[in-house]
Scaffold this motif. Structure first.
Motif, PDB file in Angstrom:
ATOM      1  N   GLY A 158      34.155  49.221  54.504  1.00 47.23           N
ATOM      2  CA  GLY A 158      34.403  49.307  52.995  1.00 47.23           C
ATOM      3  C   GLY A 158      33.468  49.921  51.972  1.00 47.23           C
ATOM      4  O   GLY A 158      33.649  50.652  51.220  1.00 47.23           O
ATOM      5  N   VAL A 204      42.634  48.662  43.778  1.00 46.53           N
ATOM      6  CA  VAL A 204      43.058  48.828  45.100  1.00 46.53           C
ATOM      7  C   VAL A 204      42.411  47.565  45.785  1.00 46.53           C
ATOM      8  O   VAL A 204      43.460  47.057  46.690  1.00 46.53           O
ATOM      9  N   GLY A 205      41.227  47.222  45.702  1.00 39.52           N
ATOM     10  CA  GLY A 205      40.710  46.383  46.546  1.00 39.52           C
ATOM     11  C   GLY A 205      41.451  44.882  46.078  1.00 39.52           C
ATOM     12  O   GLY A 205      41.426  43.964  46.844  1.00 39.52           O
ATOM     13  N   ILE A 260      44.782  44.612  47.708  1.00 37.05           N
ATOM     14  CA  ILE A 260      44.315  44.211  49.063  1.00 37.05           C
ATOM     15  C   ILE A 260      44.057  42.816  49.060  1.00 37.05           C
ATOM     16  O   ILE A 260      44.927  42.006  50.034  1.00 37.05           O
ATOM     17  N   LEU A 261      43.414  42.157  48.422  1.00 36.49           N
ATOM     18  CA  LEU A 261      42.864  40.674  48.638  1.00 36.49           C
ATOM     19  C   LEU A 261      44.097  40.010  48.102  1.00 36.49           C
ATOM     20  O   LEU A 261      44.185  39.041  48.688  1.00 36.49           O
ATOM     21  N   LEU A 313      47.336  40.880  48.581  1.00 34.84           N
ATOM     22  CA  LEU A 313      47.878  40.787  49.572  1.00 34.84           C
ATOM     23  C   LEU A 313      47.513  39.708  51.018  1.00 34.84           C
ATOM     24  O   LEU A 313      48.438  39.074  51.789  1.00 34.84           O
ATOM     25  N   LEU A 314      46.061  39.909  51.148  1.00 36.02           N
ATOM     26  CA  LEU A 314      45.734  39.196  52.095  1.00 36.02           C
ATOM     27  C   LEU A 314      45.693  37.585  51.732  1.00 36.02           C
ATOM     28  O   LEU A 314      45.927  36.756  52.553  1.00 36.02           O
ATOM     29  N   LEU A 326      38.609  41.651  56.425  1.00 39.29           N
ATOM     30  CA  LEU A 326      39.364  42.223  55.245  1.00 39.29           C
ATOM     31  C   LEU A 326      38.812  41.746  53.955  1.00 39.29           C
ATOM     32  O   LEU A 326      38.604  42.477  52.940  1.00 39.29           O
ATOM     33  N   CYS A 354      36.818  44.024  51.388  1.00 43.20           N
ATOM     34  CA  CYS A 354      37.099  44.165  49.960  1.00 43.20           C
ATOM     35  C   CYS A 354      35.990  43.980  49.233  1.00 43.20           C
ATOM     36  O   CYS A 354      35.787  44.518  48.181  1.00 43.20           O
ATOM     37  N   THR A 386      35.103  46.848  46.691  1.00 43.79           N
ATOM     38  CA  THR A 386      35.174  46.670  45.299  1.00 43.79           C
ATOM     39  C   THR A 386      33.896  46.476  44.805  1.00 43.79           C
ATOM     40  O   THR A 386      32.918  46.209  45.652  1.00 43.79           O
ATOM     41  N   GLY A 440      49.958  41.944  44.696  1.00 49.15           N
ATOM     42  CA  GLY A 440      49.609  41.570  45.912  1.00 49.15           C
ATOM     43  C   GLY A 440      50.222  40.306  46.517  1.00 49.15           C
ATOM     44  O   GLY A 440      50.673  40.245  47.606  1.00 49.15           O
TER      45      GLY A 440
END
Length: 128
Positions: free
Chosen positions: A17, A46-47, A50-51, A53-54, A71, A76, A80, A119
């Motif tokens: 990252g 973006v981070g 992703i977080l 979604l995770l 992740l 992340c 970030t 996300g």
């Protein structure tokens, strides 16, 4: 338990990252002729996505602790950057670009929260 089984995924995620954050920031910033810190803004949003979604995947049981550490905490966490966001906002204000500083704060909070909620909703819709 804080053994290697926990810190190793964090280390590996962070190792991926951090350089990605730097390279993405430089690539984005090189394309914009403005004082607004687009690179930091983009990596933070973006981070957050992703977080989100995770988190949605974790809540559904689709990912376990190792993936969350790799992740979420590692990748992340390194991608970030609150400190750079704060520093760049301060520099904008100090150099008289107060409107850009305020825009950076408002846009970052709104876009970051929006991205994490998006996300989360996407993951829940896909994995439900």
């Amino acid at each position: 338990m804080n053994g290697p089984q926990n810190w190793l995924p964090v280390l590996l995620g962070g190792a991926a990252g951090a350089p990605l954050r730097y390279l993405a920031d430089r690539a984005v910033q090189a394309r914009h002729d403005t004082v607004f810190p687009w690179g930091t803004f983009i990596v933070n949003v973006v981070g957050s996505l992703i977080l989100g979604l995770l988190t949605g995947a974790a809540l559904s049981g689709a990912v376990g602790t190792d993936v969350r550490l790799l992740l979420g905490t590692g990748f992340c966490g390194a991608l970030t950057t609150y400190s750079t966001f704060s520093y760049e906002t301060l520099r904008l204000a100090e150099t008289g670009a107060v409107l850009f500083a305020v825009a950076n704060v408002v846009a970052s909070v709104v876009a970051g929260l929006g991205a994490v909620f998006l996300g989360l909703a996407l993951a829940q819709a896909i994995l439900a």
